[in-house]
Design an enzyme around this catalytic site. Sequence first.
Site, PDB file in Angstrom:
ATOM      1  N   LYS A 150     -10.216  -5.661   3.709  1.00 34.62           N
ATOM      2  CA  LYS A 150     -10.040  -4.207   3.570  1.00 34.62           C
ATOM      3  C   LYS A 150     -10.382  -3.874   2.126  1.00 34.62           C
ATOM      4  O   LYS A 150      -9.839  -4.492   1.200  1.00 34.62           O
ATOM      5  CB  LYS A 150      -8.593  -3.863   3.919  1.00 34.62           C
ATOM      6  CG  LYS A 150      -8.138  -2.476   3.526  1.00 34.62           C
ATOM      7  CD  LYS A 150      -6.890  -2.106   4.303  1.00 34.62           C
ATOM      8  CE  LYS A 150      -5.866  -1.400   3.463  1.00 34.62           C
ATOM      9  NZ  LYS A 150      -4.722  -0.926   4.251  1.00 34.62           N
ATOM     10  N   LYS A 198     -10.496  -1.162  -0.989  1.00 32.88           N
ATOM     11  CA  LYS A 198      -9.812   0.046  -1.444  1.00 32.88           C
ATOM     12  C   LYS A 198     -10.812   0.927  -2.178  1.00 32.88           C
ATOM     13  O   LYS A 198     -11.367   0.503  -3.215  1.00 32.88           O
ATOM     14  CB  LYS A 198      -8.675  -0.346  -2.386  1.00 32.88           C
ATOM     15  CG  LYS A 198      -7.517  -0.981  -1.647  1.00 32.88           C
ATOM     16  CD  LYS A 198      -6.813   0.077  -0.841  1.00 32.88           C
ATOM     17  CE  LYS A 198      -5.490  -0.416  -0.330  1.00 32.88           C
ATOM     18  NZ  LYS A 198      -4.756   0.673   0.319  1.00 32.88           N
ATOM     19  N   ASP A 233     -10.070   1.580   2.961  1.00 26.97           N
ATOM     20  CA  ASP A 233      -8.913   2.468   2.897  1.00 26.97           C
ATOM     21  C   ASP A 233      -9.147   3.428   1.736  1.00 26.97           C
ATOM     22  O   ASP A 233      -9.281   2.995   0.576  1.00 26.97           O
ATOM     23  CB  ASP A 233      -7.635   1.647   2.661  1.00 26.97           C
ATOM     24  CG  ASP A 233      -6.371   2.493   2.774  1.00 26.97           C
ATOM     25  OD1 ASP A 233      -6.483   3.720   2.934  1.00 26.97           O
ATOM     26  OD2 ASP A 233      -5.274   1.902   2.696  1.00 26.97           O
ATOM     27  N   GLU A 241      -9.643   3.923   6.944  1.00 29.80           N
ATOM     28  CA  GLU A 241      -8.215   4.256   6.931  1.00 29.80           C
ATOM     29  C   GLU A 241      -7.974   5.479   6.059  1.00 29.80           C
ATOM     30  O   GLU A 241      -8.439   5.536   4.920  1.00 29.80           O
ATOM     31  CB  GLU A 241      -7.467   3.028   6.386  1.00 29.80           C
ATOM     32  CG  GLU A 241      -5.967   3.159   6.371  1.00 29.80           C
ATOM     33  CD  GLU A 241      -5.294   1.825   5.989  1.00 29.80           C
ATOM     34  OE1 GLU A 241      -5.927   0.751   6.152  1.00 29.80           O
ATOM     35  OE2 GLU A 241      -4.156   1.868   5.519  1.00 29.80           O
TER      36      GLU A 241
END
Length: 371
Positions: free
Chosen positions: A165, A167, A196, A222
Amino acid sequence: MERIDKIEVVIADVPTIRQHVLAMATMTTQAIVLVFIHCSDGSVGVGEATTIGGLAYGDESPEGAKLAIETYFVPLLLGRDANRPAELMALLGQAIVGNRFAKCAIETALLDALGQRRGLALSELLGGRRRDVLPVAWTLASGDTGRDIEEGEAALAAARHRVFKLKIGKRDVAADCAHVAAIAKAFAGRASVRVDVNQHWTRAQAARGIAHLEAAGVELVEQPIPGSDVEGMRILCDRFDCAIMADEALTGPASAWRYAVAGAADVLSIKIAQSGGLAAAARVGTIGDAAHLALYGGTMLESAVGTAASAHLFAALGELEWGTELFGPLLLAEEIMEQPLVYGDFSLRVPDGPGLGVRVDRTRLRRFERN
Ligand code: MUC
Ligand code: MG
């Protein structure tokens, strides 16, 4: 009956293994908030109210959670029957608005102590396990593309993680998308990549950014825009093929219901503290199931205490189509538990043993405790 005799709240600033760069904060330490409930039979349950970046992520801070528990929760709980977590949570729900992280820590500690007393793992108290291991994603957030790729390679080689994931949301959309595309290319066919944005895009930025991310092979985005923009999230779900996940938007069952009714998410990130506790988080999962939404096991970068509590719940929930990201303890540079949680084969093993199945080493913790 076993009574609640004493409640302690400890904040410990534990260094992270590297800087963790998020849109809203850069972390070099994590302020771990642990709540210890001492019961009259000598059992001690522990729970966690850790958040991210002080007040940068949400509306509860470590210091605020400690103050709220010591000032308002403790007088309501002292002397009460420690064997009745659901009743005590209802009492807290009537007397105290919000304070979801603090409530989660109290509920976790009560269930931990109850599990120890009855010789049952938390997952058994929560309905029983459907799985003993949980797939665990890792967050690449060093702030540097090359370093993130090296870190991902090491995680793959060690069979730790094969879902990454990233950021984003701190830099401009083009720079963020170039960063993601470079990492997705480096791991193409070997690991999957998600992002995300932590609510940092506008609707227009999201429309532009997600189109680029889809082209780069990103499978899930996300919380691209603020959780309060339910209609904006619905528009993104309708417009794009990649999965759109709600995270900050989910502050408990009522918000999950609102999102489900609006069709504003493809995936719900279930977080125990953000939901207001384990039972509330389970209800978020039930609402997701009922609305045919996919589920994901989220983290607030907790230590092994909150991570184990989450793992017990996620082991007992229905299908978690998108796995979990229960890697919090791996981001901490120092061990504060008697035994670390067990990671391997791209998964976390749900702890065995009564209650949480993990124990805090109070001597190790003391090195990082605030006075
Ligand atoms: C979030 O927003 O999902 C999860 C992983 C990470 O690095 O930050 C958290 C919070
Ligand atoms: Mg998130």
